[in-house]
Scaffold this motif. Structure first.
Motif, mmCIF file in Angstrom:
data_model
loop_
_atom_site.group_PDB
_atom_site.id
_atom_site.type_symbol
_atom_site.label_atom_id
_atom_site.label_comp_id
_atom_site.label_asym_id
_atom_site.label_seq_id
_atom_site.Cartn_x
_atom_site.Cartn_y
_atom_site.Cartn_z
ATOM 1 N N PRO A 66 0.799 -1.234 0.000
ATOM 2 C CA PRO A 66 0.000 0.000 0.000
ATOM 3 C C PRO A 66 0.826 1.275 0.000
ATOM 4 O O PRO A 66 0.344 2.336 -0.408
ATOM 5 N N TRP A 67 2.099 1.196 0.436
ATOM 6 C CA TRP A 67 2.960 2.379 0.438
ATOM 7 C C TRP A 67 3.229 2.896 -0.969
ATOM 8 O O TRP A 67 3.646 4.050 -1.140
ATOM 9 N N LEU A 68 2.988 2.073 -1.993
ATOM 10 C CA LEU A 68 3.160 2.529 -3.371
ATOM 11 C C LEU A 68 2.244 3.714 -3.688
ATOM 12 O O LEU A 68 2.599 4.586 -4.483
ATOM 13 N N ILE A 69 1.070 3.745 -3.071
ATOM 14 C CA ILE A 69 0.127 4.834 -3.313
ATOM 15 C C ILE A 69 0.735 6.160 -2.874
ATOM 16 O O ILE A 69 0.685 7.166 -3.599
ATOM 17 N N ASP A 70 1.340 6.161 -1.681
ATOM 18 C CA ASP A 70 1.997 7.377 -1.192
ATOM 19 C C ASP A 70 3.196 7.740 -2.055
ATOM 20 O O ASP A 70 3.449 8.919 -2.314
ATOM 21 N N GLU A 71 3.941 6.727 -2.502
ATOM 22 C CA GLU A 71 5.117 7.022 -3.304
ATOM 23 C C GLU A 71 4.727 7.672 -4.632
ATOM 24 O O GLU A 71 5.363 8.647 -5.075
ATOM 25 N N ILE A 72 3.703 7.160 -5.264
ATOM 26 C CA ILE A 72 3.237 7.779 -6.516
ATOM 27 C C ILE A 72 2.798 9.210 -6.262
ATOM 28 O O ILE A 72 3.076 10.114 -7.063
ATOM 29 N N ALA A 73 2.140 9.446 -5.139
ATOM 30 C CA ALA A 73 1.655 10.793 -4.820
ATOM 31 C C ALA A 73 2.810 11.771 -4.625
ATOM 32 O O ALA A 73 2.763 12.908 -5.118
ATOM 33 N N VAL A 74 3.873 11.349 -3.923
ATOM 34 C CA VAL A 74 4.987 12.280 -3.701
ATOM 35 C C VAL A 74 5.769 12.506 -4.993
ATOM 36 O O VAL A 74 6.263 13.615 -5.242
ATOM 37 N N ILE A 75 5.871 11.489 -5.832
ATOM 38 C CA ILE A 75 6.509 11.681 -7.136
ATOM 39 C C ILE A 75 5.690 12.645 -7.982
ATOM 40 O O ILE A 75 6.242 13.540 -8.642
ATOM 41 N N ARG A 76 4.370 12.509 -7.945
ATOM 42 C CA ARG A 76 3.512 13.409 -8.725
ATOM 43 C C ARG A 76 3.702 14.853 -8.295
ATOM 44 O O ARG A 76 3.795 15.759 -9.138
ATOM 45 N N ARG A 77 3.799 15.102 -6.992
ATOM 46 C CA ARG A 77 4.000 16.478 -6.529
ATOM 47 C C ARG A 77 5.335 17.027 -7.033
ATOM 48 O O ARG A 77 5.437 18.199 -7.411
ATOM 49 N N ARG A 78 6.339 16.185 -7.053
ATOM 50 C CA ARG A 78 7.644 16.643 -7.534
ATOM 51 C C ARG A 78 7.592 16.931 -9.041
ATOM 52 O O ARG A 78 8.189 17.892 -9.517
ATOM 53 N N LEU A 79 6.883 16.102 -9.785
ATOM 54 C CA LEU A 79 6.761 16.311 -11.220
ATOM 55 C C LEU A 79 5.996 17.593 -11.524
ATOM 56 O O LEU A 79 6.348 18.331 -12.462
ATOM 57 N N ILE A 80 4.974 17.861 -10.758
ATOM 58 C CA ILE A 80 4.207 19.098 -10.954
ATOM 59 C C ILE A 80 5.108 20.311 -10.757
ATOM 60 O O ILE A 80 4.996 21.314 -11.478
ATOM 61 N N ALA A 81 6.028 20.207 -9.808
ATOM 62 C CA ALA A 81 6.959 21.302 -9.536
ATOM 63 C C ALA A 81 8.158 21.296 -10.487
ATOM 64 O O ALA A 81 9.002 22.194 -10.415
ATOM 65 N N ASP A 82 8.237 20.302 -11.378
ATOM 66 C CA ASP A 82 9.335 20.157 -12.339
ATOM 67 C C ASP A 82 10.690 20.110 -11.631
ATOM 68 O O ASP A 82 11.658 20.719 -12.074
ATOM 69 N N ARG A 83 10.750 19.354 -10.540
ATOM 70 C CA ARG A 83 12.008 19.158 -9.823
ATOM 71 C C ARG A 83 12.757 17.978 -10.449
ATOM 72 O O ARG A 83 12.141 16.972 -10.826
ATOM 73 N N PRO A 84 14.078 18.047 -10.592
ATOM 74 C CA PRO A 84 14.832 16.979 -11.246
ATOM 75 C C PRO A 84 14.567 15.608 -10.636
ATOM 76 O O PRO A 84 14.738 15.396 -9.427
ATOM 77 N N THR A 85 14.147 14.677 -11.493
ATOM 78 C CA THR A 85 13.714 13.358 -11.039
ATOM 79 C C THR A 85 14.170 12.309 -12.048
ATOM 80 O O THR A 85 13.941 12.445 -13.246
ATOM 81 N N LEU A 86 14.808 11.261 -11.531
ATOM 82 C CA LEU A 86 15.307 10.154 -12.348
ATOM 83 C C LEU A 86 14.676 8.866 -11.838
ATOM 84 O O LEU A 86 14.709 8.583 -10.639
ATOM 85 N N GLY A 87 14.128 8.057 -12.743
ATOM 86 C CA GLY A 87 13.540 6.779 -12.371
ATOM 87 C C GLY A 87 14.184 5.644 -13.135
ATOM 88 O O GLY A 87 14.410 5.761 -14.344
ATOM 89 N N ILE A 88 14.480 4.539 -12.445
ATOM 90 C CA ILE A 88 15.078 3.365 -13.071
ATOM 91 C C ILE A 88 14.181 2.168 -12.837
ATOM 92 O O ILE A 88 13.833 1.853 -11.699
ATOM 93 N N CYS A 89 13.789 1.494 -13.903
ATOM 94 C CA CYS A 89 12.959 0.289 -13.891
ATOM 95 C C CYS A 89 11.642 0.565 -13.152
ATOM 96 O O CYS A 89 10.814 1.308 -13.665
ATOM 97 N N LEU A 90 11.425 0.004 -11.964
ATOM 98 C CA LEU A 90 10.211 0.339 -11.216
ATOM 99 C C LEU A 90 10.080 1.851 -11.068
ATOM 100 O O LEU A 90 8.979 2.397 -11.153
ATOM 101 N N GLY A 91 11.205 2.540 -10.880
ATOM 102 C CA GLY A 91 11.167 3.995 -10.764
ATOM 103 C C GLY A 91 10.588 4.652 -11.994
ATOM 104 O O GLY A 91 9.822 5.623 -11.898
ATOM 105 N N SER A 92 10.918 4.145 -13.183
ATOM 106 C CA SER A 92 10.350 4.702 -14.409
ATOM 107 C C SER A 92 8.862 4.426 -14.488
ATOM 108 O O SER A 92 8.076 5.270 -14.952
ATOM 109 N N GLN A 93 8.461 3.256 -14.017
ATOM 110 C CA GLN A 93 7.044 2.900 -14.025
ATOM 111 C C GLN A 93 6.254 3.747 -13.033
ATOM 112 O O GLN A 93 5.106 4.140 -13.296
ATOM 113 N N LEU A 94 6.862 4.063 -11.896
ATOM 114 C CA LEU A 94 6.214 4.939 -10.919
ATOM 115 C C LEU A 94 6.062 6.360 -11.470
ATOM 116 O O LEU A 94 5.037 7.011 -11.244
#
Length: 231
Positions: A66-94
């Motif tokens: 269930p913690w995946l839900i929170d992780e997607i939410a915090v990534i979304r907030r960072r993306l909205i702010a256009d903060r530098p973000t790198l995802g690898i494998c599962l990270g890219s999927q998130l």
């Protein structure tokens, strides 16, 4: 000094070969186990760089994790702010899920070293460093390419990389794995998936020894170029 926050999902999937270019770009690296720390309570906005690593779970496994839900939410907030973000494998999927697209099981498990098909957009940026290089693939999930992003690389059955502007990079493959002893943990922990993909641990180990150093060198060059271009 700048700060990089690395979100890990299992101990044997860390920043590996990408550590060198991140540190060379003068980032102090902090590592956090996303599933233990409680992503909703993490400060994921102030770090200068967020790196989201891989893991054996799927984005859709929220009943089990269930913690995946929170992780997607915090990534979304960072993306909205256009903060530098790198995802690898599962990270890219998130990252893809945080952008609102479907993440699902792919047609086959893709495990082993193979080259990427670099798109025109990819050839004009950091992914050009990987042209003609066999990199490690170790995944079974795929995603739709989010609207407003550039598809950078593919293999015959998978989207492999996309970017949004200068600050967001999502990589399905593992160019960070080539010189790290933790590869043995991958072989030991994924025996069923290795067999399902038609490979053996012995074949993968031989390819890792032969192709891994070149792959990780190219991966480091790619990440160094991407970091240098952050806005």
């Amino acid at each position: 000094m700048k700060r990089a926050l690395v979100l890990r999902h299992v101990d044997h999937e860390g920043i590996a070969g990408y550590r060198e270019p991140v540190e060379a770009a003068e980032y102090d690296i902090q590592r956090v186990a996303a599933h233990h720390a409680g992503c909703a309570k993490l400060d994921t906005m102030s770090p200068d760089l967020l790196v989201v690593m891989g893991g054996p779970m799927g984005v859709y496994d929220t009943d089990r994790f269930p913690w995946l839900i929170d992780e997607i939410a915090v990534i979304r907030r960072r993306l909205i702010a256009d903060r530098p973000t790198l995802g690898i494998c599962l990270g890219s999927q998130l990252i893809a899920a945080a952008m609102g697209v479907d993440v699902r099981k792919g047609p086959v498990r893709e495990i082993g070293f193979a080259p990427l098909d670099i798109t025109e957009a990819g050839a004009q940026g950091p992914l050009r460093q990987l042209a003609g290089v066999d990199v490690l693939h170790w995944h079974g999930d795929t995603f739709d390419v989010p609207e407003g992003t550039d598809l950078l690389a593919t293999t015959p059955l998978y989207a492999q990389a996309f970017a949004r502007g200068r600050n967001v990079l999502a990589l399905q493959f593992h160019a960070e794995m080539g010189e790290d002893d933790r590869f043995e943990h991958w072989l030991a922990n994924d025996t069923a998936d290795i067999a399902a993909a038609g490979n053996t641990a012995e074949e993968l180990r031989a390819d890792h020894d032969a192709k891994g150093p070149r792959a990780v060198a190219a991966g480091r060059a790619m990440i160094a170029e991407w970091l240098a271009g952050l806005s």
